[in-house]
Scaffold this motif. Structure first.
Motif, mmCIF file in Angstrom:
data_model
loop_
_atom_site.group_PDB
_atom_site.id
_atom_site.type_symbol
_atom_site.label_atom_id
_atom_site.label_comp_id
_atom_site.label_asym_id
_atom_site.label_seq_id
_atom_site.Cartn_x
_atom_site.Cartn_y
_atom_site.Cartn_z
ATOM 1 N N GLU A 5 -3.897 13.820 1.304
ATOM 2 C CA GLU A 5 -3.178 12.562 1.462
ATOM 3 C C GLU A 5 -4.032 11.416 0.920
ATOM 4 O O GLU A 5 -5.228 11.361 1.150
ATOM 5 C CB GLU A 5 -2.834 12.310 2.924
ATOM 6 C CG GLU A 5 -1.838 11.169 3.117
ATOM 7 C CD GLU A 5 -1.284 11.107 4.531
ATOM 8 O OE1 GLU A 5 -0.124 11.497 4.727
ATOM 9 O OE2 GLU A 5 -2.038 10.682 5.428
ATOM 10 N N GLN A 6 -3.368 10.510 0.210
ATOM 11 C CA GLN A 6 -4.071 9.409 -0.436
ATOM 12 C C GLN A 6 -3.316 8.104 -0.215
ATOM 13 O O GLN A 6 -2.090 8.074 -0.294
ATOM 14 C CB GLN A 6 -4.187 9.695 -1.941
ATOM 15 C CG GLN A 6 -4.924 8.648 -2.750
ATOM 16 C CD GLN A 6 -5.008 9.030 -4.224
ATOM 17 O OE1 GLN A 6 -4.127 9.706 -4.743
ATOM 18 N NE2 GLN A 6 -6.055 8.588 -4.906
ATOM 19 N N SER A 7 -4.051 7.057 0.068
ATOM 20 C CA SER A 7 -3.461 5.726 0.193
ATOM 21 C C SER A 7 -4.063 4.815 -0.875
ATOM 22 O O SER A 7 -5.286 4.793 -1.057
ATOM 23 C CB SER A 7 -3.728 5.134 1.577
ATOM 24 O OG SER A 7 -3.027 5.853 2.568
ATOM 25 N N ILE A 8 -3.207 4.077 -1.573
ATOM 26 C CA ILE A 8 -3.649 3.161 -2.621
ATOM 27 C C ILE A 8 -3.193 1.760 -2.257
ATOM 28 O O ILE A 8 -1.993 1.504 -2.074
ATOM 29 C CB ILE A 8 -3.066 3.543 -4.003
ATOM 30 C CG1 ILE A 8 -3.355 5.010 -4.322
ATOM 31 C CG2 ILE A 8 -3.634 2.635 -5.092
ATOM 32 C CD1 ILE A 8 -4.810 5.335 -4.498
ATOM 33 N N GLU A 9 -4.152 0.852 -2.137
ATOM 34 C CA GLU A 9 -3.819 -0.533 -1.804
ATOM 35 C C GLU A 9 -3.184 -1.240 -2.992
ATOM 36 O O GLU A 9 -3.424 -0.899 -4.147
ATOM 37 C CB GLU A 9 -5.086 -1.284 -1.381
ATOM 38 C CG GLU A 9 -5.680 -0.813 -0.069
ATOM 39 C CD GLU A 9 -6.869 -1.658 0.350
ATOM 40 O OE1 GLU A 9 -7.241 -2.585 -0.403
ATOM 41 O OE2 GLU A 9 -7.418 -1.401 1.444
ATOM 42 N N GLY A 10 -2.386 -2.246 -2.685
ATOM 43 C CA GLY A 10 -1.728 -3.019 -3.722
ATOM 44 C C GLY A 10 -2.730 -3.786 -4.576
ATOM 45 O O GLY A 10 -3.793 -4.202 -4.104
ATOM 46 N N ALA A 11 -2.392 -3.979 -5.838
ATOM 47 C CA ALA A 11 -3.274 -4.670 -6.775
ATOM 48 C C ALA A 11 -3.266 -6.173 -6.529
ATOM 49 O O ALA A 11 -2.262 -6.748 -6.104
ATOM 50 C CB ALA A 11 -2.834 -4.378 -8.204
ATOM 51 N N THR A 12 -4.388 -6.803 -6.825
ATOM 52 C CA THR A 12 -4.441 -8.262 -6.826
ATOM 53 C C THR A 12 -3.810 -8.773 -8.115
ATOM 54 O O THR A 12 -3.597 -8.010 -9.071
ATOM 55 C CB THR A 12 -5.902 -8.747 -6.756
ATOM 56 O OG1 THR A 12 -6.577 -8.351 -7.967
ATOM 57 C CG2 THR A 12 -6.630 -8.147 -5.564
ATOM 58 N N GLN A 13 -3.526 -10.070 -8.176
ATOM 59 C CA GLN A 13 -2.950 -10.631 -9.391
ATOM 60 C C GLN A 13 -3.922 -10.494 -10.564
ATOM 61 O O GLN A 13 -3.506 -10.235 -11.699
ATOM 62 C CB GLN A 13 -2.594 -12.108 -9.186
ATOM 63 C CG GLN A 13 -1.782 -12.705 -10.334
ATOM 64 C CD GLN A 13 -0.474 -11.967 -10.579
ATOM 65 O OE1 GLN A 13 0.302 -11.739 -9.655
ATOM 66 N NE2 GLN A 13 -0.232 -11.562 -11.828
ATOM 67 N N ASP A 14 -5.209 -10.649 -10.303
ATOM 68 C CA ASP A 14 -6.201 -10.482 -11.374
ATOM 69 C C ASP A 14 -6.181 -9.058 -11.919
ATOM 70 O O ASP A 14 -6.320 -8.845 -13.134
ATOM 71 C CB ASP A 14 -7.609 -10.815 -10.863
ATOM 72 C CG ASP A 14 -7.836 -12.308 -10.704
ATOM 73 O OD1 ASP A 14 -7.010 -13.103 -11.224
ATOM 74 O OD2 ASP A 14 -8.837 -12.690 -10.054
ATOM 75 N N GLU A 15 -6.006 -8.069 -11.026
ATOM 76 C CA GLU A 15 -5.952 -6.681 -11.474
ATOM 77 C C GLU A 15 -4.682 -6.405 -12.272
ATOM 78 O O GLU A 15 -4.706 -5.662 -13.266
ATOM 79 C CB GLU A 15 -6.033 -5.745 -10.268
ATOM 80 C CG GLU A 15 -7.412 -5.713 -9.618
ATOM 81 C CD GLU A 15 -7.460 -4.899 -8.341
ATOM 82 O OE1 GLU A 15 -8.508 -4.299 -8.050
ATOM 83 O OE2 GLU A 15 -6.426 -4.850 -7.631
ATOM 84 N N ILE A 16 -3.575 -7.000 -11.860
ATOM 85 C CA ILE A 16 -2.324 -6.861 -12.617
ATOM 86 C C ILE A 16 -2.505 -7.448 -14.009
ATOM 87 O O ILE A 16 -2.156 -6.822 -15.025
ATOM 88 C CB ILE A 16 -1.163 -7.567 -11.891
ATOM 89 C CG1 ILE A 16 -0.870 -6.887 -10.555
ATOM 90 C CG2 ILE A 16 0.091 -7.573 -12.763
ATOM 91 C CD1 ILE A 16 0.075 -7.670 -9.656
ATOM 92 N N THR A 44 0.859 -1.182 0.000
ATOM 93 C CA THR A 44 0.000 0.000 0.000
ATOM 94 C C THR A 44 0.893 1.230 0.000
ATOM 95 O O THR A 44 1.858 1.300 0.772
ATOM 96 C CB THR A 44 -0.920 0.014 1.237
ATOM 97 O OG1 THR A 44 -1.816 -1.100 1.164
ATOM 98 C CG2 THR A 44 -1.734 1.296 1.292
ATOM 99 N N VAL A 45 0.598 2.179 -0.863
ATOM 100 C CA VAL A 45 1.410 3.385 -0.974
ATOM 101 C C VAL A 45 0.587 4.595 -0.531
ATOM 102 O O VAL A 45 -0.574 4.753 -0.930
ATOM 103 C CB VAL A 45 1.906 3.585 -2.421
ATOM 104 C CG1 VAL A 45 2.669 4.900 -2.534
ATOM 105 C CG2 VAL A 45 2.795 2.425 -2.845
ATOM 106 N N THR A 46 1.184 5.423 0.331
ATOM 107 C CA THR A 46 0.527 6.629 0.819
ATOM 108 C C THR A 46 1.348 7.856 0.456
ATOM 109 O O THR A 46 2.574 7.852 0.559
ATOM 110 C CB THR A 46 0.350 6.574 2.349
ATOM 111 O OG1 THR A 46 -0.466 5.446 2.682
ATOM 112 C CG2 THR A 46 -0.328 7.835 2.867
ATOM 113 N N GLY A 47 0.681 8.882 0.011
ATOM 114 C CA GLY A 47 1.376 10.123 -0.318
ATOM 115 C C GLY A 47 0.387 11.210 -0.682
ATOM 116 O O GLY A 47 -0.826 10.985 -0.726
ATOM 117 N N TYR A 48 0.892 12.408 -0.962
ATOM 118 C CA TYR A 48 0.040 13.527 -1.336
ATOM 119 C C TYR A 48 -0.405 13.413 -2.793
ATOM 120 O O TYR A 48 0.327 12.926 -3.651
ATOM 121 C CB TYR A 48 0.786 14.849 -1.164
ATOM 122 C CG TYR A 48 0.886 15.330 0.263
ATOM 123 C CD1 TYR A 48 -0.259 15.485 1.042
ATOM 124 C CD2 TYR A 48 2.123 15.658 0.814
ATOM 125 C CE1 TYR A 48 -0.172 15.944 2.349
ATOM 126 C CE2 TYR A 48 2.217 16.116 2.124
ATOM 127 C CZ TYR A 48 1.064 16.249 2.879
ATOM 128 O OH TYR A 48 1.148 16.706 4.170
#
Length: 403
Positions: A185-196, A170-174
């Motif tokens: 500030e925004q946090s983006i969760e990691g992608a699933t394998q299906d999303e990749i 998960t990546v957080t930043g402005y």
């Protein structure tokens, strides 16, 4: 005699424009054409097909081929026409119309196909047109597609949807909200394998391969044919959400596709190219998480150095100097690197240092180039364009226009 005048209002939803100024789009086309023509003629493509040619890098590629090299062009893009007085279509719809007007004034062929580039039917339509009305062969194919989804050509019930996410974390930043002129500030969760996997299907090189194979089988690729796809690497500070994220995985897949295409076109002395682009303001880049903050710092540094480029400046230099010129910058993987100005060590060091100073209180000051970033976004949609200060359009006139 003028018709019904409709007021133009700027509407946004976050970082997505919900309105357009058609006359501003026309002026932006004229401004880009003027930029290319002032650079003079170069010996580039003569018959070019641009997949995704209605905006940003695709449009810039089309303009430089037409007005820098005198090329006849075909564009394939999926744009929304005018619906009513409150929904005047997309910027790309107007870009296609006004580009065609100017190209035809210059005695050039400018054909627009409005539809889904991923379908076999669209590939057939374009091929038939090349055979019947475009001289029978093309010598350049530019693949510049940023799409939210793609239907599996082998299974119409399966739809792949691209995701802009990190991988494995998960990546957080402005990030910037252009509607509210706010930094948040925004946090983006990691992608699933299906999303990749889905993002690779949409944004990788699969459809690029299919286009080249389809055109090759139809015998419409000229000897010495070139094809190019645009990639992006950027700064290590953006790797987590781009180069090492889902989009980066898709770009890696596109490079593998380029090698397959090269083998496909060896017998016609063809060339398959990957070009690593500079960060620019596009409809796609403004919705990439955290990326706009990098841009407002990068632009500030590059403006001070005199190296900042808009899409037309960047792509004209790419084709004029590298693809068809004698100043290619090629890395150890065979990729063209017009992004070298962005990757310059001093530029990167100053950009990273500046990013550390950016806060919600100071991001919209002279510390950054937020004003440039926002203006470039507005210009994509026909607003704040030099030479176009209208606040209304002739509805009867524009609804008669077709791409």
């Amino acid at each position: 005699m003028s018709g019904k005048m409709v007021k133009i209002n700027q509407k946004f939803m976050g970082n997505v424009a919900r309105s357009v100024n058609p006359y501003g789009c026309r002026q932006e086309i004229l401004n880009q054409i003027s930029y290319v023509e002032n650079k003079g003629h170069y010996d580039g493509a003569k018959k070019a097909l641009i997949i995704g040619g209605s905006s940003s890098y695709g449009l810039a590629s089309r303009i430089t081929q037409a007005f820098g090299s005198g090329a006849d062009t075909i564009s394939v893009a999926f744009e929304r026409p005018v619906k009513d007085e409150t929904m005047l279509g997309t910027a790309g719809w107007w870009n296609n119309i006004y580009f065609k007007q100017e190209a035809e004034k210059a005695g050039l062929i400018a054909k627009n196909f409005n539809g889904d580039c991923f379908t076999k039917d669209m590939k057939q339509q374009v091929t038939d047109y090349i055979k019947s009305e475009f001289g029978g062969k093309i010598d350049l194919l530019v693949y510049s597609v940023a799409a939210p989804k793609r239907t599996n050509p082998e299974n119409p019930n399966e739809v792949w949807r691209s995701q802009i996410k990190p991988v494995g974390k998960t990546v957080t930043g402005y990030n910037v909200n252009l509607e509210k002129n706010e930094l948040f500030e925004q946090s983006i969760e990691g992608a699933t394998q299906d999303e990749i996997d889905a993002t690779i299907h949409v944004m990788g090189g699969e459809d690029w391969e299919l286009w080249v194979q389809f055109l090759k089988d139809a015998g419409v690729l000229a000897d010495g044919f070139k094809t190019i796809l645009y990639s992006y690497i950027g700064s290590p500070v953006t790797y987590e959400f781009y180069h090492e994220g889902t989009l980066g995985k898709a770009k890696d897949a596109a490079e593998a596709s380029s090698h397959k295409i090269q083998k496909m076109i060896d017998d016609i002395h063809g060339k398959s190219l990957i070009s690593v682009s500079k960060a620019v303001t596009t409809k796609a880049s403004v919705v990439i998480p955290i990326f706009p903050v990098y841009c407002i710092a990068l632009y500030k540094v590059m403006l001070e150095k005199g190296t900042h480029e808009t899409p037309i400046m960047h792509k004209d230099r790419l084709f004029r100097d590298m693809v068809y010129g004698d100043k290619p910058e090629i890395d150890d993987r065979g990729r063209l690197r017009p992004d070298a100005w962005e990757q310059d060590a001093d530029t990167q060091a100053k950009t990273v240092a500046l990013m550390k100073q950016i806060t919600p209180e100071n991001f919209n000051t002279d510390l950054t180039a937020y004003d440039t970033f926002r203006k470039e976004f507005m210009q994509i949609n026909g607003f704040e364009v030099e030479g176009a200060d209208n606040d209304s359009v002739d509805y009867d006139e524009i609804t008669q226009l077709r791409p």
